[in-house]
Design a protein around this motif. Structure first.
Motif, PDB file in Angstrom:
ATOM      1  N   ILE A 175      39.736  31.894  53.058  1.00  0.00           N
ATOM      2  CA  ILE A 175      41.076  31.488  52.606  1.00  0.00           C
ATOM      3  C   ILE A 175      41.523  32.444  51.492  1.00  0.00           C
ATOM      4  CG2 ILE A 175      42.435  29.678  51.510  1.00  0.00           C
ATOM      5  CD1 ILE A 175      40.662  27.609  52.845  1.00  0.00           C
ATOM      6  N   PRO A 176      42.652  33.139  51.684  1.00  0.00           N
ATOM      7  CA  PRO A 176      43.080  34.121  50.679  1.00  0.00           C
ATOM      8  C   PRO A 176      43.400  33.452  49.333  1.00  0.00           C
ATOM      9  CG  PRO A 176      44.311  34.371  52.736  1.00  0.00           C
ATOM     10  CD  PRO A 176      43.553  33.091  52.837  1.00  0.00           C
ATOM     11  N   GLY A 177      43.083  34.147  48.275  1.00  0.00           N
ATOM     12  CA  GLY A 177      43.463  33.701  46.937  1.00  0.00           C
ATOM     13  C   GLY A 177      42.461  32.812  46.246  1.00  0.00           C
ATOM     14  N   LEU A 178      41.516  32.233  46.997  1.00  0.00           N
ATOM     15  CA  LEU A 178      40.578  31.304  46.363  1.00  0.00           C
ATOM     16  C   LEU A 178      39.386  32.019  45.724  1.00  0.00           C
ATOM     17  CD1 LEU A 178      40.320  28.090  48.584  1.00  0.00           C
ATOM     18  CD2 LEU A 178      41.951  28.707  46.808  1.00  0.00           C
ATOM     19  N   ALA A 179      39.328  33.338  45.842  1.00  0.00           N
ATOM     20  CA  ALA A 179      38.216  34.077  45.237  1.00  0.00           C
ATOM     21  C   ALA A 179      38.666  34.840  43.994  1.00  0.00           C
ATOM     22  CB  ALA A 179      37.604  35.032  46.261  1.00  0.00           C
ATOM     23  N   ASP A 180      39.816  34.437  43.446  1.00  0.00           N
ATOM     24  CA  ASP A 180      40.370  35.171  42.300  1.00  0.00           C
ATOM     25  C   ASP A 180      39.889  34.609  40.962  1.00  0.00           C
ATOM     26  OD1 ASP A 180      41.776  36.594  44.176  1.00  0.00           O
ATOM     27  OD2 ASP A 180      43.678  35.548  43.845  1.00  0.00           O
ATOM     28  N   VAL A 181      39.701  35.510  40.012  1.00  0.00           N
ATOM     29  CA  VAL A 181      39.499  35.144  38.612  1.00  0.00           C
ATOM     30  C   VAL A 181      40.766  35.591  37.887  1.00  0.00           C
ATOM     31  CG1 VAL A 181      38.125  35.540  36.530  1.00  0.00           C
ATOM     32  CG2 VAL A 181      37.001  35.477  38.782  1.00  0.00           C
ATOM     33  N   ALA A 182      41.486  34.646  37.275  1.00  0.00           N
ATOM     34  CA  ALA A 182      42.792  35.000  36.704  1.00  0.00           C
ATOM     35  C   ALA A 182      43.060  34.198  35.442  1.00  0.00           C
ATOM     36  CB  ALA A 182      43.897  34.726  37.729  1.00  0.00           C
ATOM     37  N   PRO A 183      43.796  34.790  34.492  1.00  0.00           N
ATOM     38  CA  PRO A 183      44.135  34.034  33.276  1.00  0.00           C
ATOM     39  C   PRO A 183      45.102  32.891  33.573  1.00  0.00           C
ATOM     40  CG  PRO A 183      45.172  36.214  33.262  1.00  0.00           C
ATOM     41  CD  PRO A 183      44.306  36.158  34.476  1.00  0.00           C
ATOM     42  N   THR A 184      44.987  31.805  32.803  1.00  0.00           N
ATOM     43  CA  THR A 184      45.956  30.711  32.927  1.00  0.00           C
ATOM     44  C   THR A 184      47.060  30.913  31.890  1.00  0.00           C
ATOM     45  OG1 THR A 184      44.838  29.300  31.318  1.00  0.00           O
ATOM     46  CG2 THR A 184      44.128  29.106  33.611  1.00  0.00           C
ATOM     47  N   ASP A 185      48.160  30.166  32.068  1.00  0.00           N
ATOM     48  CA  ASP A 185      49.272  30.273  31.122  1.00  0.00           C
ATOM     49  C   ASP A 185      48.829  29.928  29.701  1.00  0.00           C
ATOM     50  OD1 ASP A 185      50.860  30.991  33.184  1.00  0.00           O
ATOM     51  OD2 ASP A 185      51.755  29.010  33.494  1.00  0.00           O
ATOM     52  N   GLY A 186      47.867  29.032  29.586  1.00  0.00           N
ATOM     53  CA  GLY A 186      47.421  28.592  28.267  1.00  0.00           C
ATOM     54  C   GLY A 186      46.385  29.499  27.629  1.00  0.00           C
ATOM     55  N   GLY A 187      46.135  30.664  28.238  1.00  0.00           N
ATOM     56  CA  GLY A 187      45.158  31.578  27.656  1.00  0.00           C
ATOM     57  C   GLY A 187      43.739  31.331  28.119  1.00  0.00           C
ATOM     58  N   GLY A 188      43.576  30.380  29.041  1.00  0.00           N
ATOM     59  CA  GLY A 188      42.252  30.114  29.589  1.00  0.00           C
ATOM     60  C   GLY A 188      41.982  30.958  30.814  1.00  0.00           C
ATOM     61  N   LEU A 189      41.060  30.509  31.641  1.00  0.00           N
ATOM     62  CA  LEU A 189      40.669  31.284  32.817  1.00  0.00           C
ATOM     63  C   LEU A 189      40.602  30.365  34.022  1.00  0.00           C
ATOM     64  CD1 LEU A 189      39.856  34.274  33.274  1.00  0.00           C
ATOM     65  CD2 LEU A 189      37.466  33.532  33.135  1.00  0.00           C
ATOM     66  N   ARG A 190      41.199  30.820  35.124  1.00  0.00           N
ATOM     67  CA  ARG A 190      41.154  30.068  36.371  1.00  0.00           C
ATOM     68  C   ARG A 190      40.191  30.769  37.324  1.00  0.00           C
ATOM     69  NH1 ARG A 190      44.820  26.554  39.474  1.00  0.00           N
ATOM     70  NH2 ARG A 190      44.575  26.954  41.708  1.00  0.00           N
ATOM     71  N   LEU A 191      39.181  30.029  37.736  1.00  0.00           N
ATOM     72  CA  LEU A 191      38.164  30.554  38.648  1.00  0.00           C
ATOM     73  C   LEU A 191      38.378  29.915  40.007  1.00  0.00           C
ATOM     74  CD1 LEU A 191      35.173  29.893  36.199  1.00  0.00           C
ATOM     75  CD2 LEU A 191      36.384  32.070  36.506  1.00  0.00           C
ATOM     76  N   GLY A 192      38.739  30.722  41.002  1.00  0.00           N
ATOM     77  CA  GLY A 192      38.916  30.181  42.340  1.00  0.00           C
ATOM     78  C   GLY A 192      37.607  29.613  42.862  1.00  0.00           C
ATOM     79  N   ALA A 193      37.717  28.623  43.755  1.00  0.00           N
ATOM     80  CA  ALA A 193      36.517  27.948  44.251  1.00  0.00           C
ATOM     81  C   ALA A 193      35.592  28.882  45.016  1.00  0.00           C
ATOM     82  CB  ALA A 193      36.923  26.779  45.146  1.00  0.00           C
ATOM     83  N   LEU A 194      36.143  29.980  45.553  1.00  0.00           N
ATOM     84  CA  LEU A 194      35.316  30.895  46.341  1.00  0.00           C
ATOM     85  C   LEU A 194      34.740  32.034  45.509  1.00  0.00           C
ATOM     86  CD1 LEU A 194      37.397  31.204  49.652  1.00  0.00           C
ATOM     87  CD2 LEU A 194      35.389  29.776  49.225  1.00  0.00           C
ATOM     88  N   VAL A 195      34.960  32.010  44.195  1.00  0.00           N
ATOM     89  CA  VAL A 195      34.362  33.038  43.339  1.00  0.00           C
ATOM     90  C   VAL A 195      32.842  32.894  43.415  1.00  0.00           C
ATOM     91  CG1 VAL A 195      34.083  33.818  40.957  1.00  0.00           C
ATOM     92  CG2 VAL A 195      36.350  33.168  41.796  1.00  0.00           C
ATOM     93  N   THR A 196      32.162  34.002  43.676  1.00  0.00           N
ATOM     94  CA  THR A 196      30.703  33.929  43.807  1.00  0.00           C
ATOM     95  C   THR A 196      30.020  34.080  42.439  1.00  0.00           C
ATOM     96  OG1 THR A 196      30.482  36.303  44.105  1.00  0.00           O
ATOM     97  CG2 THR A 196      30.792  34.971  46.115  1.00  0.00           C
ATOM     98  N   HIS A 197      28.753  33.689  42.410  1.00  0.00           N
ATOM     99  CA  HIS A 197      27.967  33.881  41.193  1.00  0.00           C
ATOM    100  C   HIS A 197      27.842  35.364  40.858  1.00  0.00           C
ATOM    101  CE1 HIS A 197      26.814  29.846  42.634  1.00  0.00           C
ATOM    102  NE2 HIS A 197      26.813  29.565  41.357  1.00  0.00           N
ATOM    103  N   ALA A 198      27.766  36.214  41.902  1.00  0.00           N
ATOM    104  CA  ALA A 198      27.679  37.660  41.662  1.00  0.00           C
ATOM    105  C   ALA A 198      28.925  38.163  40.943  1.00  0.00           C
ATOM    106  CB  ALA A 198      27.492  38.405  42.985  1.00  0.00           C
ATOM    107  N   THR A 199      30.093  37.623  41.309  1.00  0.00           N
ATOM    108  CA  THR A 199      31.330  38.011  40.630  1.00  0.00           C
ATOM    109  C   THR A 199      31.330  37.516  39.194  1.00  0.00           C
ATOM    110  OG1 THR A 199      32.585  38.047  42.691  1.00  0.00           O
ATOM    111  CG2 THR A 199      33.852  37.739  40.665  1.00  0.00           C
ATOM    112  N   LEU A 200      30.948  36.256  39.000  1.00  0.00           N
ATOM    113  CA  LEU A 200      30.993  35.672  37.654  1.00  0.00           C
ATOM    114  C   LEU A 200      30.097  36.427  36.674  1.00  0.00           C
ATOM    115  CD1 LEU A 200      30.914  31.849  38.451  1.00  0.00           C
ATOM    116  CD2 LEU A 200      32.811  33.145  37.463  1.00  0.00           C
ATOM    117  N   MET A 201      28.911  36.843  37.129  1.00  0.00           N
ATOM    118  CA  MET A 201      27.967  37.462  36.198  1.00  0.00           C
ATOM    119  C   MET A 201      28.388  38.867  35.792  1.00  0.00           C
ATOM    120  SD  MET A 201      24.713  38.203  38.723  1.00  0.00           S
ATOM    121  CE  MET A 201      23.828  39.386  37.701  1.00  0.00           C
ATOM    122  N   ALA A 202      29.359  39.430  36.524  1.00  0.00           N
ATOM    123  CA  ALA A 202      29.789  40.799  36.230  1.00  0.00           C
ATOM    124  C   ALA A 202      31.247  40.880  35.787  1.00  0.00           C
ATOM    125  CB  ALA A 202      29.588  41.673  37.468  1.00  0.00           C
TER     126      ALA A 202
END
Lengths: 313, 158
Positions: free
Chosen positions: A63-90
């Motif tokens: 599903i497109p878009g669910l693997a994104d790591v992106a800033p939120t409007d409030g300055g936080g971080l939105r992690l898509g449900a399909l983000v892998t552990h390999a992506t998060l650690m790097a």
């Protein structure tokens, strides 16, 4: 270890569809299908005989878009449900502002597990031993769920209710986890440390996550502490947090936080450790997590994953 | 309900009809007919079944074939250039990285994924990467040295 008998749904009743958008996935789930992405819990669990593979599956891994790591409007971080552990650690933002999440992601399974296992699967598996749980809680994690009636947001503390159980309905798909902005009122650091018998291919015997904020004079102005594999759900420990605020964040303060974590623990005995051992180690591992978060808040460099470097502290 | 998929294995497309619960490992071994990848634990613990799916290391025993529909799958058979072994394969042979050979296909795929991601890994990175590939013969020493040697050769060649 192969338990073929546990997987005996009749072949003719098995269905698989691949969803290319959230609405298709939710519709399939409403009709009884279970979502599958990396399969590192669902399929492995079936191999273990924990639960047979569901007869109806909907693949959500493309599903497109669910693997994104992106800033939120409030300055936080939105992690898509399909983000892998390999992506998060790097991920540079995770490493800079949410290093405890990187600590946890870097020690999940092996590199094959991390390349396929997703944050969403990890969260919805609701294991009390999941490594990413404590840092997600400490960073204010909120689950974004989409069901037939639309989207709703649930704090992770209100999502997990026990091993493998959550307050999400069977037809709600986790699409993202959102994290708070890093504390703006001082220097902050986070960490995740686990007790492990080996560095990879391991499940936490005990784990702890911490986020510590320091004022200009080095006094702890904010603290969040969560414990892993010490209760039916991963949860924060208010007494441990209170033991840190107003202190210098030194060894004695970290020790007091560890004692509070051990007092709050309700561990079980299993093949990985006895309840007594887990309770004793809750004090040690929480202390190490706090000291690591303080070091990072002070600007010191602590390698990711922190678990491998905290022996003796 | 069987599902029609196309797996591209080592660059060759295979149109297949599979059970939705069939693992990628069983499909590649049984339907495609490439038996280099091994079933050890069938549980994602041992890594003997490791393949690359779109470049990612995957324990294929625990990955459904239907999910790999349209993906590029690489098995140990795809690492060599015909009869010419890949540098990692040569290095495993010359440095004692192979004894009984059962872990070798997964070990080679795992090492390939490591060097693709991190061309100049430290010994610690190498040992971490092959932690999910169990070898009960070699003691890992030859394996680690073989991977390090290939990385060093590549670095020397620029």
């Amino acid at each position: 270890m192969s338990t073929a008998t546990s997987m005996t749904t009749s072949a003719s009743s098995r269905t698989y569809v691949e969803a290319r958008d959230v609405a298709t996935a939710v519709a399939a789930m409403s009709a009884g299908a279970r979502p599958i992405a990396g399969g590192t819990d669902l399929v492995v669990g079936a191999r273990h005989g924990k639960a047979p593979l569901p007869a109806a599956l909907v693949g959500i891994h493309r599903i497109p878009g669910l693997a994104d790591v992106a800033p939120t409007d409030g300055g936080g971080l939105r992690l898509g449900a399909l983000v892998t552990h390999a992506t998060l650690m790097a991920d540079p933002t995770v490493l800079a502002s949410y290093p405890g999440l990187a600590d946890a992601s870097a020690i999940v399974g092996s590199h094959a597990t991390r390349a396929n296992g997703t944050l969403g699967g990890n969260v919805m598996n609701s294991s009390p031993a999941m490594d990413t749980g404590a840092p997600l809680l400490c960073h204010g994690g909120v689950a974004v769920l989409v069901g037939p009636a639309g989207e709703r947001r649930v704090a992770l503390a209100d999502l997990w209710t026990g091993p493998g159980r959550s307050t999400a309905a069977p037809d709600e798909l986790l699409v993202a986890v959102e994290l708070d902005a890093p504390p703006a009122d001082g220097a902050s650091g986070s960490s995740y440390v686990r007790l492990q018998y080996r560095r990879q291919m391991e499940i936490a015997i005990v784990g702890a996550g911490a986020v510590v904020t320091l004022g200009a004079d080095g006094t702890v102005t904010g603290a969040k502490v969560a414990i892993t594999a010490l209760a039916p759900v991963i949860h924060r420990v208010a007494e441990a947090e209170a033991a840190l605020v107003g202190t210098d964040g030194g060894f004695e303060a970290a020790k007091a936080a560890g004692a509070a974590a051990a007092a709050a623990a309700r561990p079980i005995s299993d093949v990985r450790g006895s309840a007594d051992y887990r309770r004793a180690m809750a004090a040690v591992i929480t202390r190490r997590a706090v000291l690591t978060a303080v070091r990072r808040a002070r600007g010191e460099s602590v390698p990711v994953p922190a678990s491998d470097t905290t022996f003796g502290s | 309900m069987a599902v029609d998929i196309t797996l591209s294995v080592n660059g060759v497309p295979y149109p297949l009809t599979v059970d939705p619960h069939a693992s990628l490992l069983h499909t590649v071994r049984g339907d495609v007919g490439l038996t280099g990848s091994k079933e050890g634990c069938d549980d994602s613990e041992c890594g003997a079944c490791m393949m690359l799916v779109d470049g990612r290391p995957v324990n294929s025993c625990s990955y459904l074939a239907v999910q790999a529909d349209g993906s590029d799958v690489t098995t140990v058979e795809g690492l060599s250039d015909g009869e010419t072994l890949a540098p990692l394969q040569e290095a495993f042979l010359t440095r004692g990285g192979v004894q009984c050979g059962f872990c070798t296909p997964g070990m080679l795929v795992s090492a390939t994924a490591l060097l693709d991601r991190s061309p100049n890994p430290s010994e610690d990175e190498i040992r971490t990467a092959v932690s999910g590939n169990l070898c009960r013969c070699t003691g890992y020493d030859g394996i680690v040295k073989a991977i390090a040697a290939v990385a060093a050769e590549r670095a020397a060649q620029g």
